[in-house]
Design a protein around this motif. Structure first.
Motif, short mmCIF file in Angstrom:
data_model
loop_
_atom_site.label_atom_id
_atom_site.label_comp_id
_atom_site.label_asym_id
_atom_site.label_seq_id
_atom_site.Cartn_x
_atom_site.Cartn_y
_atom_site.Cartn_z
N LEU B 33 0.83 -1.21 0.00
CA LEU B 33 0.00 0.00 0.00
C LEU B 33 0.87 1.26 0.00
O LEU B 33 0.68 2.18 -0.81
N SER B 37 1.52 3.46 -3.44
CA SER B 37 0.86 4.77 -3.35
C SER B 37 1.85 5.89 -3.62
O SER B 37 1.52 6.91 -4.23
N ASP B 40 4.21 5.77 -8.23
CA ASP B 40 3.04 5.62 -9.09
C ASP B 40 3.41 4.93 -10.39
O ASP B 40 3.59 5.56 -11.42
N HIS B 50 -5.62 9.29 -7.73
CA HIS B 50 -4.46 8.92 -6.91
C HIS B 50 -4.45 7.42 -6.67
O HIS B 50 -5.49 6.82 -6.39
N VAL B 52 -3.68 5.58 -4.23
CA VAL B 52 -4.14 5.09 -2.93
C VAL B 52 -5.65 4.83 -2.93
O VAL B 52 -6.15 3.98 -2.21
N GLN B 53 -6.38 5.55 -3.81
CA GLN B 53 -7.82 5.35 -3.92
C GLN B 53 -8.15 3.91 -4.34
O GLN B 53 -9.10 3.32 -3.87
N THR B 56 -6.11 0.98 -1.50
CA THR B 56 -6.55 0.67 -0.13
C THR B 56 -7.60 -0.44 -0.11
O THR B 56 -7.40 -1.44 0.59
N GLY B 121 -3.94 4.14 4.82
CA GLY B 121 -4.55 4.69 3.60
C GLY B 121 -4.94 6.15 3.79
O GLY B 121 -4.64 7.00 2.94
N LEU B 124 -2.18 8.42 3.71
CA LEU B 124 -1.62 8.61 2.37
C LEU B 124 -2.58 9.38 1.46
O LEU B 124 -2.32 9.54 0.27
N TRP B 126 -6.12 8.72 1.19
CA TRP B 126 -7.30 7.99 0.72
C TRP B 126 -8.57 8.70 1.20
O TRP B 126 -8.67 9.06 2.37
#
Lengths: 309, 242
Positions: B33, B37, B40, B50, B52-53, B56, B121, B124, B126
């Motif tokens: 994760l 994140s 990329d 992004h 992380v969306q 997670t 998340g 970061l 999320w």
């Protein structure tokens, strides 16, 4: 004792694995507080018998009872779990768990457990209390298995090869526990392939061979029932004139190993007197004079021809 | 009850003590994760700004699979091999409570995993949305499915084989699971297979439940439900206690 119902009972017990019959119409009974040893070579059916009594093995025929309950039946087995102690032939403990943790966990399963610390002291496990099972020696593993079988204050204990792979000190500790159980009125059924073990710990010995009970009784009773008859055994210098001695004794004399002789007749005092005077007349030394039959020979004869796998 | 609580405590302590399970259940999902994140490089579905969306929910799916299938399967396989399951069968704990204690310990571990992944998340960047409450029944169904697969291996294979098989399956289902990159990037035939697997259905369902403006696809519900019934049923049939 004779009127008390047996604590452990098997009648016509038969266990089959596919086409192989592991236990064949075996009868067995242990009175309350009695220590019974199932003695036999590997593959004689001892473990299958014990596991049928514990409820692990489905029986193919016959019936088994422990404390009057049927361990083969779900409710009977459930009721027995709190009253019996089990020591498997090997394993049975989380590989990553040490004696202290394992004993505390098992203690939590029972209503009125023994104190884990006291049990560890009794079985000499205090020095390895936090050592994970997989790093314990064979003897330490066996002693922990024994402690786990006892922690619930059982009324009946099943021990499958309790001293296998255990050093002499550990054997003494385990035998001491068995003697304590007996003194406390706990019934013990154990298996062993060592005659000496059975003789030392058991009130009664049941000899199994190829799935069947071939003899049972106290060590003395079994020895007296020697199917080959009584003998005189003695040690003397090697190379005696066995033929001459045989004429004197009116029985066959054989030199089993250099310097060890067997006379094929009962060792009554008159016969022993003839033997000693024959030796004295030739100025020969005598050692290890024994009469009667030995349990070891009974065992070897009863289980003869079996593969000790 | 006392026996059951002690058993649950023991299961949790043993899990926490096993390095492989801590690595698999926590370090790998959290590590993936954080890494992907910040770096990329992985493809993500169109419209997701992004990484992380997307990552997670996907890594929550991976964490559930690790605990319910790999960790449970390997531990149970070795317990079977060491005679622990057999021995516990002749204690008052019994097999029923042993099994429910194991299930409860999985639930506890999953709660910890989800909490950690959600917190990492969020840190970061999320921003979750969607019908988030549905994540709970989704995770329950997936846990049933993966636990069934883990116990199927543990109860019918040798412990070492279970160890290898569970890890191999983990890698396969990770790659075919839509957990770190979307299933839409797979070739069509492979994608259809992936969607029929519990891993793909779980990540689809979690992405649907935790993403603003989306929902849990009906197909994912069906696939998860079928696996959640079938895998434990087959495991129960084939499980050998010793």
């Amino acid at each position: 004792m004779a009127t008390a119902p047996p604590a452990v009972e098997a009648a016509g017990l038969t266990v089959r694995y596919g086409s192989k019959t592991a236990v064949d119409r075996t009868d067995l009974a242990a009175a309350p507080g009695e220590v019974v040893a199932l003695l036999g070579r590997n593959g004689a059916g001892k473990t299958s018998t014990v596991e049928a009594l514990e409820g692990y093995r489905r029986i193919s025929a016959g019936r088994v009872r422990v404390l009057g309950l049927d361990p083969q039946e779900r409710s009977g087995h459930r009721a027995l779990t709190g009253r019996m102690g089990v020591m498997l032939q090997r394993g049975g403990v989380y590989p990553g768990m040490g004696p202290a943790e394992a004993l505390r966990l098992f203690a939590s399963y029972y209503e009125r457990p023994l104190d884990p610390g006291e049990l560890m002291a009794r079985l000499d496990l205090e020095g390895v209390a936090a050592t994970p099972w997989r790093r314990l020696s064979g003897g330490e593993q066996q002693r922990l298995s024994m402690a786990l079988a006892l922690v619930g204050r059982p009324e009946v204990v099943f021990l499958d090869e309790p001293t296998a792979g255990v050093d002499p000190g550990g054997r003494l500790a385990i035998r001491g526990q068995i003697a304590d159980l007996r003194a406390a009125g706990v019934t013990v059924v154990l298996t062993t392939h060592e005659l000496e073990e059975a003789e030392r710990v058991a009130d009664r010995i049941v000899i199994m061979s190829r799935g069947r009970v071939v003899a049972s009784g106290t060590a003395a009773e079994l020895a007296a029932a020697d199917p080959g008859g009584a003998r005189i055994r003695f040690g003397a210098p090697p190379g005696l004139d066995a033929v001459a001695l045989g004429q004197e004794m009116e029985a066959q004399v054989t030199e089993d190993r250099p310097g060890e002789y067997t006379v094929a007749r009962a060792g009554d005092p008159a016969a022993v007197a003839r033997l000693t005077s024959w030796l004295a007349g030739r100025n020969l030394p005598l050692r290890d004079l024994r009469t009667g039959s030995r349990l070891e020979e009974v065992f070897l004869q009863l289980t003869a021809g079996e593969e000790d796998r | 009850m006392k026996a059951w609580r002690s058993q649950l405590g023991a299961e949790l302590r043993l899990t926490a003590r096993r390095g492989d399970s801590v690595l698999l259940n926590l370090a790998i999902p959290v590590g993936l994760l954080v890494f992907f994140s910040l770096v990329d490089v992985l493809p993500r579905p169109p419209g997701v700004r992004h990484p992380v969306q997307f990552l997670t929910p996907g890594l929550i799916a991976l964490a559930v699979m690790s605990t319910a299938m790999v960790s449970l399967g390997i531990a149970t396989g070795f317990e079977r091999q060491y005679g622990v399951l057999k021995r516990l069968g002749s204690t008052p704990l019994g097999r029923g409570r042993l099994l429910t204690a194991k299930i409860a310990s999985i639930a506890v571990v999953e709660v910890v995993q989800v909490a950690v992944l959600v917190l990492v998340g969020l840190a970061l960047g999320w921003s979750p949305g969607g019908p988030m409450g549905l994540a709970v029944p989704v995770i329950l169904l997936a846990t049933g499915a993966f636990a069934g697969l883990g116990l199927l291996m543990a109860g019918s294979l040798r412990a070492e084989v279970t160890l290898a098989a569970a890890n191999g399956l983990y890698l396969l289902l990770l790659l075919l699971g839509g957990m770190i990159f979307p299933l839409s990037k797979l070739p069509t035939a492979l994608r259809d297979v992936a969607r029929a697997l519990p891993s793909g259905a779980l990540s689809d369902a979690l992405h649907g439940a935790l993403t603003t403006g989306s929902s849990v696809p009906v197909r994912a519900w069906i696939v998860l439900a079928v696996w959640a019934v079938a895998a434990p049923a087959v495991a129960a049939r084939l499980f050998r206690w010793e």
